[in-house]
Design a protein around this motif. Structure first.
Motif, PDB file in Angstrom:
ATOM      1  N   ALA A   1       0.831  -1.201   0.000  1.00 34.25           N
ATOM      2  CA  ALA A   1       0.000   0.000   0.000  1.00 34.25           C
ATOM      3  C   ALA A   1       0.871   1.259   0.000  1.00 34.25           C
ATOM      4  O   ALA A   1       0.575   2.231  -0.705  1.00 34.25           O
ATOM      5  CB  ALA A   1      -0.933   0.004   1.206  1.00 34.25           C
ATOM      6  N   VAL A   2       1.934   1.255   0.775  1.00 35.83           N
ATOM      7  CA  VAL A   2       2.843   2.400   0.824  1.00 35.83           C
ATOM      8  C   VAL A   2       3.533   2.582  -0.523  1.00 35.83           C
ATOM      9  O   VAL A   2       3.642   3.694  -1.037  1.00 35.83           O
ATOM     10  CB  VAL A   2       3.877   2.234   1.964  1.00 35.83           C
ATOM     11  N   LEU A   3       3.959   1.480  -1.117  1.00 36.07           N
ATOM     12  CA  LEU A   3       4.616   1.534  -2.421  1.00 36.07           C
ATOM     13  C   LEU A   3       3.637   2.029  -3.488  1.00 36.07           C
ATOM     14  O   LEU A   3       3.999   2.869  -4.324  1.00 36.07           O
ATOM     15  CB  LEU A   3       5.179   0.160  -2.797  1.00 36.07           C
ATOM     16  N   ALA A   4       2.407   1.546  -3.454  1.00 44.57           N
ATOM     17  CA  ALA A   4       1.406   1.979  -4.425  1.00 44.57           C
ATOM     18  C   ALA A   4       1.098   3.467  -4.261  1.00 44.57           C
ATOM     19  O   ALA A   4       0.955   4.196  -5.248  1.00 44.57           O
ATOM     20  CB  ALA A   4       0.135   1.154  -4.271  1.00 44.57           C
TER      21      ALA A   4
ATOM     22  N   PHE B   1       3.134   5.781  -3.027  1.00 48.25           N
ATOM     23  CA  PHE B   1       4.319   6.500  -3.481  1.00 48.25           C
ATOM     24  C   PHE B   1       4.368   6.560  -5.004  1.00 48.25           C
ATOM     25  O   PHE B   1       4.602   7.629  -5.580  1.00 48.25           O
ATOM     26  CB  PHE B   1       5.589   5.852  -2.929  1.00 48.25           C
ATOM     27  N   LEU B   2       4.140   5.447  -5.669  1.00 46.21           N
ATOM     28  CA  LEU B   2       4.164   5.419  -7.134  1.00 46.21           C
ATOM     29  C   LEU B   2       3.038   6.257  -7.723  1.00 46.21           C
ATOM     30  O   LEU B   2       3.230   6.952  -8.725  1.00 46.21           O
ATOM     31  CB  LEU B   2       4.099   3.988  -7.644  1.00 46.21           C
ATOM     32  N   GLY B   3       1.862   6.220  -7.107  1.00 50.66           N
ATOM     33  CA  GLY B   3       0.752   7.044  -7.571  1.00 50.66           C
ATOM     34  C   GLY B   3       1.056   8.521  -7.456  1.00 50.66           C
ATOM     35  O   GLY B   3       0.784   9.304  -8.367  1.00 50.66           O
ATOM     36  N   ALA B   4       1.636   8.926  -6.350  1.00 53.40           N
ATOM     37  CA  ALA B   4       2.012  10.331  -6.161  1.00 53.40           C
ATOM     38  C   ALA B   4       3.095  10.752  -7.149  1.00 53.40           C
ATOM     39  O   ALA B   4       3.086  11.874  -7.661  1.00 53.40           O
ATOM     40  CB  ALA B   4       2.481  10.564  -4.734  1.00 53.40           C
ATOM     41  N   LEU B   5       4.009   9.876  -7.438  1.00 53.09           N
ATOM     42  CA  LEU B   5       5.089  10.168  -8.380  1.00 53.09           C
ATOM     43  C   LEU B   5       4.546  10.348  -9.797  1.00 53.09           C
ATOM     44  O   LEU B   5       4.994  11.227 -10.532  1.00 53.09           O
ATOM     45  CB  LEU B   5       6.133   9.049  -8.348  1.00 53.09           C
ATOM     46  N   LEU B   6       3.562   9.551 -10.171  1.00 51.09           N
ATOM     47  CA  LEU B   6       3.001   9.628 -11.519  1.00 51.09           C
ATOM     48  C   LEU B   6       2.221  10.913 -11.769  1.00 51.09           C
ATOM     49  O   LEU B   6       2.198  11.422 -12.879  1.00 51.09           O
ATOM     50  CB  LEU B   6       2.100   8.422 -11.793  1.00 51.09           C
ATOM     51  N   ILE B   7       1.569  11.454 -10.741  1.00 49.36           N
ATOM     52  CA  ILE B   7       0.763  12.662 -10.943  1.00 49.36           C
ATOM     53  C   ILE B   7       1.463  13.932 -10.479  1.00 49.36           C
ATOM     54  O   ILE B   7       0.898  15.007 -10.545  1.00 49.36           O
ATOM     55  CB  ILE B   7      -0.608  12.529 -10.243  1.00 49.36           C
ATOM     56  N   SER B   8       2.681  13.818 -10.014  1.00 49.05           N
ATOM     57  CA  SER B   8       3.379  15.000  -9.506  1.00 49.05           C
ATOM     58  C   SER B   8       3.987  15.816 -10.637  1.00 49.05           C
ATOM     59  O   SER B   8       4.115  15.363 -11.760  1.00 49.05           O
ATOM     60  CB  SER B   8       4.475  14.584  -8.528  1.00 49.05           C
TER      61      SER B   8
END
Length: 119
Positions: free
Chosen positions: A4-7, A9-16
């Motif tokens: 969940a933490v990895l997901a 983090f990756l989600g935030a990275l994709l939309i940042s």
């Protein structure tokens, strides 16, 4: 829990993304006009952007001239922008957009044909 933490983090990275202020100019224009005109009027604040989508790779290269032109063309009597701010838009990692934003106050030339009565 780690997934969940990895997901997240990756989600935030994709939309940042970020916006970088590139230039602050007192006056800027891409148009030819009579600089000696005595009938310049300050107009409203406008924004013009030139941006392209990114899906793995950019689909185009943003152009500062196009962004300034789009801002100036908001009024047919405008000849330039005052208090101009140029910003670079980087809102992509894998999917998103890149671009250039021009924001400033319109400089309106009331001496042009069809532009009388501006104050």
């Amino acid at each position: 829990m780690q997934k969940a933490v990895l997901a997240t983090f990756l989600g935030a990275l994709l939309i940042s993304g970020c916006t970088i202020r590139v230039a602050d100019l007192t006056v800027g224009s891409t148009k030819n006009y009579n600089i000696n005109s005595a009938k310049f009027v300050k107009g409203p604040r406008v924004v013009g952007e030139d941006s392209y989508p990114v899906i793995l790779f950019p689909t185009g290269i943003p152009n500062m001239k196009t962004a300034i032109d789009k801002a100036i063309e908001k009024d047919k009597c405008a000849v330039g922008l005052s208090d101009l701010v140029i910003s670079q838009l980087n809102h992509s990692f894998i999917i998103g957009s890149i671009g250039i934003r021009a924001e400033g106050n319109l400089i309106i030339d009331a001496s042009q044909p069809g532009c009388t009565g501006r104050s």
